[in-house]
Design an enzyme around this catalytic site. Structure first.
Site, PDB file in Angstrom:
ATOM      1  N   GLU A 148      41.042  12.929  24.845  1.00  0.00           N
ATOM      2  CA  GLU A 148      41.015  11.527  25.052  1.00  0.00           C
ATOM      3  C   GLU A 148      42.402  10.734  25.030  1.00  0.00           C
ATOM      4  OE1 GLU A 148      37.806   8.659  23.011  1.00  0.00           O
ATOM      5  OE2 GLU A 148      39.885   7.741  22.283  1.00  0.00           O
ATOM      6  N   ALA A 201      37.540  -3.359  24.588  1.00  0.00           N
ATOM      7  CA  ALA A 201      36.635  -4.070  24.787  1.00  0.00           C
ATOM      8  C   ALA A 201      36.674  -5.446  25.419  1.00  0.00           C
ATOM      9  CB  ALA A 201      36.406  -4.332  23.006  1.00  0.00           C
ATOM     10  N   ARG A 206      28.619   0.447  25.429  1.00  0.00           N
ATOM     11  CA  ARG A 206      28.528  -0.926  25.141  1.00  0.00           C
ATOM     12  C   ARG A 206      29.738  -1.778  25.128  1.00  0.00           C
ATOM     13  NH1 ARG A 206      25.788  -3.805  20.489  1.00  0.00           N
ATOM     14  NH2 ARG A 206      27.833  -3.463  19.485  1.00  0.00           N
ATOM     15  N   ASP A 253      32.189  -3.637  22.129  1.00  0.00           N
ATOM     16  CA  ASP A 253      32.165  -4.750  21.309  1.00  0.00           C
ATOM     17  C   ASP A 253      32.997  -6.015  21.637  1.00  0.00           C
ATOM     18  OD1 ASP A 253      31.087  -3.146  18.941  1.00  0.00           O
ATOM     19  OD2 ASP A 253      32.947  -1.971  19.255  1.00  0.00           O
ATOM     20  N   ALA A 301      24.382  -0.119  25.883  1.00  0.00           N
ATOM     21  CA  ALA A 301      24.596   0.991  26.793  1.00  0.00           C
ATOM     22  C   ALA A 301      23.621   1.464  27.752  1.00  0.00           C
ATOM     23  CB  ALA A 301      25.576   2.138  25.976  1.00  0.00           C
ATOM     24  N   HIS A 321      25.445   4.565  14.173  1.00  0.00           N
ATOM     25  CA  HIS A 321      26.295   3.445  14.598  1.00  0.00           C
ATOM     26  C   HIS A 321      26.364   2.390  13.359  1.00  0.00           C
ATOM     27  CE1 HIS A 321      27.588  -0.213  16.610  1.00  0.00           C
ATOM     28  NE2 HIS A 321      27.948   0.338  17.305  1.00  0.00           N
ATOM     29  N   LYS A 338      19.232   5.931  26.323  1.00  0.00           N
ATOM     30  CA  LYS A 338      20.448   6.054  26.961  1.00  0.00           C
ATOM     31  C   LYS A 338      20.399   7.433  28.108  1.00  0.00           C
ATOM     32  CE  LYS A 338      23.723   5.593  23.611  1.00  0.00           C
ATOM     33  NZ  LYS A 338      24.954   5.151  22.899  1.00  0.00           N
ATOM     34  N   GLN A 394      31.130  10.218  17.966  1.00  0.00           N
ATOM     35  CA  GLN A 394      32.195   9.364  17.295  1.00  0.00           C
ATOM     36  C   GLN A 394      32.862  10.569  16.341  1.00  0.00           C
ATOM     37  OE1 GLN A 394      34.484   7.452  16.707  1.00  0.00           O
ATOM     38  NE2 GLN A 394      33.194   5.612  16.917  1.00  0.00           N
TER      39      GLN A 394
HETATM   40  P1  FAD Z   1      24.811   1.267  22.293  1.00  0.00           P
HETATM   41  O1  FAD Z   1      24.427   2.536  22.477  1.00  0.00           O
HETATM   42  O2  FAD Z   1      24.208   0.181  23.187  1.00  0.00           O
HETATM   43  O3  FAD Z   1      24.531   0.872  20.728  1.00  0.00           O
HETATM   44  C1  FAD Z   1      24.937  -0.173  20.181  1.00  0.00           C
HETATM   45  C2  FAD Z   1      24.212  -0.750  18.902  1.00  0.00           C
HETATM   46  O4  FAD Z   1      22.989  -1.256  19.169  1.00  0.00           O
HETATM   47  C3  FAD Z   1      23.770   0.687  18.037  1.00  0.00           C
HETATM   48  O5  FAD Z   1      23.766  -0.022  16.782  1.00  0.00           O
HETATM   49  C4  FAD Z   1      22.508   0.809  18.507  1.00  0.00           C
HETATM   50  O6  FAD Z   1      21.620   1.303  17.690  1.00  0.00           O
HETATM   51  C5  FAD Z   1      22.112  -0.345  18.799  1.00  0.00           C
HETATM   52  N1  FAD Z   1      21.198  -0.508  20.217  1.00  0.00           N
HETATM   53  C6  FAD Z   1      21.125   0.309  21.074  1.00  0.00           C
HETATM   54  N2  FAD Z   1      20.164  -0.031  22.154  1.00  0.00           N
HETATM   55  C7  FAD Z   1      19.455  -1.102  21.550  1.00  0.00           C
HETATM   56  C8  FAD Z   1      18.172  -1.715  21.861  1.00  0.00           C
HETATM   57  N3  FAD Z   1      17.765  -1.378  23.227  1.00  0.00           N
HETATM   58  N4  FAD Z   1      17.670  -2.630  21.060  1.00  0.00           N
HETATM   59  C9  FAD Z   1      18.363  -3.076  19.984  1.00  0.00           C
HETATM   60  N5  FAD Z   1      19.382  -2.285  19.318  1.00  0.00           N
HETATM   61  C10 FAD Z   1      19.866  -1.363  20.206  1.00  0.00           C
HETATM   62  N6  FAD Z   1      34.843   1.368  22.358  1.00  0.00           N
HETATM   63  C11 FAD Z   1      35.862   0.674  23.385  1.00  0.00           C
HETATM   64  O7  FAD Z   1      35.965  -0.629  23.435  1.00  0.00           O
HETATM   65  N7  FAD Z   1      36.394   1.207  24.452  1.00  0.00           N
HETATM   66  C12 FAD Z   1      36.224   2.653  24.616  1.00  0.00           C
HETATM   67  O8  FAD Z   1      36.968   3.334  25.475  1.00  0.00           O
HETATM   68  C13 FAD Z   1      35.544   3.462  23.529  1.00  0.00           C
HETATM   69  N8  FAD Z   1      35.113   4.783  23.656  1.00  0.00           N
HETATM   70  C14 FAD Z   1      34.324   5.400  22.816  1.00  0.00           C
HETATM   71  C15 FAD Z   1      34.158   6.729  22.686  1.00  0.00           C
HETATM   72  C16 FAD Z   1      33.253   7.488  21.919  1.00  0.00           C
HETATM   73  C17 FAD Z   1      33.324   9.010  22.101  1.00  0.00           C
HETATM   74  C18 FAD Z   1      32.484   6.711  21.151  1.00  0.00           C
HETATM   75  C19 FAD Z   1      31.634   7.439  20.003  1.00  0.00           C
HETATM   76  C20 FAD Z   1      32.701   5.271  20.790  1.00  0.00           C
HETATM   77  C21 FAD Z   1      33.616   4.611  21.788  1.00  0.00           C
HETATM   78  N9  FAD Z   1      33.821   3.035  21.807  1.00  0.00           N
HETATM   79  C22 FAD Z   1      34.846   2.648  22.549  1.00  0.00           C
HETATM   80  C23 FAD Z   1      33.190   2.347  20.849  1.00  0.00           C
HETATM   81  C24 FAD Z   1      31.914   1.801  21.229  1.00  0.00           C
HETATM   82  O9  FAD Z   1      32.003   0.992  22.297  1.00  0.00           O
HETATM   83  C25 FAD Z   1      31.286   1.122  20.011  1.00  0.00           C
HETATM   84  O10 FAD Z   1      30.967   1.919  19.039  1.00  0.00           O
HETATM   85  C26 FAD Z   1      30.154  -0.006  20.184  1.00  0.00           C
HETATM   86  O11 FAD Z   1      29.992  -0.683  19.097  1.00  0.00           O
HETATM   87  C27 FAD Z   1      28.830   0.607  20.665  1.00  0.00           C
HETATM   88  O12 FAD Z   1      28.753   1.025  21.865  1.00  0.00           O
HETATM   89  P2  FAD Z   1      27.634   2.285  22.547  1.00  0.00           P
HETATM   90  O13 FAD Z   1      28.077   2.563  23.795  1.00  0.00           O
HETATM   91  O14 FAD Z   1      27.344   3.048  21.392  1.00  0.00           O
HETATM   92  O15 FAD Z   1      26.423   1.012  22.290  1.00  0.00           O
END
Ligand code: FAD
Length: 293
Positions: free
Chosen positions: A16, A54, A110, A112, A130, A155, A171, A182
């Site tokens: 990465e 973000a 998704r 932040d 996401a 998370h 997803k 993570q």
């Molecule tokens: P989601 O899968 O949507 O989950 C987010 C939260 O919402 C979780 O707590 C989940 O339990 C909850 N949730 C999911 N779906 C629902 C639903 N339908 N109803 C209610 N709650 C729900 N961030 C960046 O800004 N840029 C990056 O390039 C980046 N790269 C990353 C790479 C990796 C490998 C990882 C692990 C994380 C990365 N992140 C990055 C961080 C990530 O964007 C954050 O952790 C963010 O808070 C969650 O993204 P997610 O895609 O996991 O979200």
């Protein structure tokens, strides 16, 4: 190439990178990539991923650096993409831009609220999870191979690890094909996660994200940002040496080698190294790991 296809064929090793803010940072990134591509003549990463700020805060920078890497090297790219804070139109436009330069793989996230914009207001049609992004991408263009994020310790905002795994399943059900996790420092968290994930019927490859420890400041920052716990043993080993850069780097390399060896023995489909745009630790870790696979 599509990562979904590569994963069917082999154990993957990937890196990465983040889009640098300055010209100097960019030069450093290209030196890092050159170094990682040349330290072993029989090794080439299976893919490299580029992060996305973000709220779309780095979208032009991410695109620009992706294009430069694409033009300069024959590398498979995984484009990170975060949906929160972008309108559907913005998402569609970005997808078209990356498709036009030949990007086939997206890490659908998704994201932040951007930390540096206090009064950030997302557009009314922004996507909130996401899973919605995965669905949106697949509706626009089925050909993208999509990866998503997984959290071995849950998370930080999830109501529970079990609930978080349900959302992970969503997803994947919407069309994602693989997971990158993570960072974590205790492999037992990863093994417990895999057990729970498989129990839920998720069969997708889950690639552990590995953070080489390169400084005390970084370690504190990344554990805080990610919510990953810092095991007491690492704290006790490193805190007394927190100002000794060489000590920490050496410890970090040895720790990651042991961590990855144990994960390989468990049976993982690949490793994804968060390089922080630096090559030394990743290279030293891989010199050992490549002997084992
Ligand atoms: P989601 O899968 O949507 O989950 C987010 C939260 O919402 C979780 O707590 C989940 O339990 C909850 N949730 C999911 N779906 C629902 C639903 N339908 N109803 C209610 N709650 C729900 N961030 C960046 O800004 N840029 C990056 O390039 C980046 N790269 C990353 C790479 C990796 C490998 C990882 C692990 C994380 C990365 N992140 C990055 C961080 C990530 O964007 C954050 O952790 C963010 O808070 C969650 O993204 P997610 O895609 O996991 O979200």
């Amino acid at each position: 190439m599509k990562i979904c296809d590569i994963l069917k064929e082999k154990f993957t090793i990937s890196f990465e990178f983040f889009p640098p803010k300055t010209r100097e940072g960019e030069e450093n990134l290209f030196n890092t990539i050159n170094d990682l591509l040349t330290f072993n003549k029989d090794f080439n990463p299976d893919f490299v991923s580029i992060t996305f700020g973000a709220g779309g805060t780095t979208k032009d920078k991410t695109f620009e650096i992706t294009k430069k890497i694409k033009d300069k090297y024959n590398l498979t790219i995984l484009e990170h993409f975060t949906c929160y804070g972008l309108s559907k139109k913005d998402i569609e436009t970005y997808l078209k831009r990356i498709k036009d330069i030949g990007i086939e793989n997206i890490l659908a996230l998704r994201g932040d609220k951007p930390r540096n914009i206090e009064d950030f207001v997302p557009p009314p049609d922004t996507l909130n999870y996401a899973s919605e992004l995965v669905e949106f991408i697949k509706n626009i263009d089925k050909s993208f191979c999509i990866g998503v994020a997984g959290y071995p310790e849950g998370h930080p905002k999830a109501p529970s690890l079990e609930k978080d795994i349900e959302y992970l399943k969503l997803k994947l059900d919407k069309g994602a094909s693989f997971v990158i996790t993570q960072l974590f420092f205790d492999n037992n968290d990863f093994y417990r996660y895999i057990e729970l994930v498989r129990k839920k019927g998720i069969e997708a490859p889950i690639i552990p994200g590995i953070l080489p420890i390169i400084s005390w400041t970084n370690l504190e920052r990344f554990t805080q940002l990610s919510g990953a716990k810092l095991p007491q043993k690492i704290y006790e080993d490193l805190y007394p040496h927190k100002d000794d850069k060489d000590y920490i780097i050496k410890y970090g390399i040895e720790f990651s080698i042991k961590q990855i060896e144990d994960l390989i023995e468990f049976g993982i489909p690949g490793i994804h190294i968060f390089t922080l745009n630096k090559s030394y630790s990743s290279k030293m870790i891989l010199k050992e790991i490549l002997k084992k696979i």
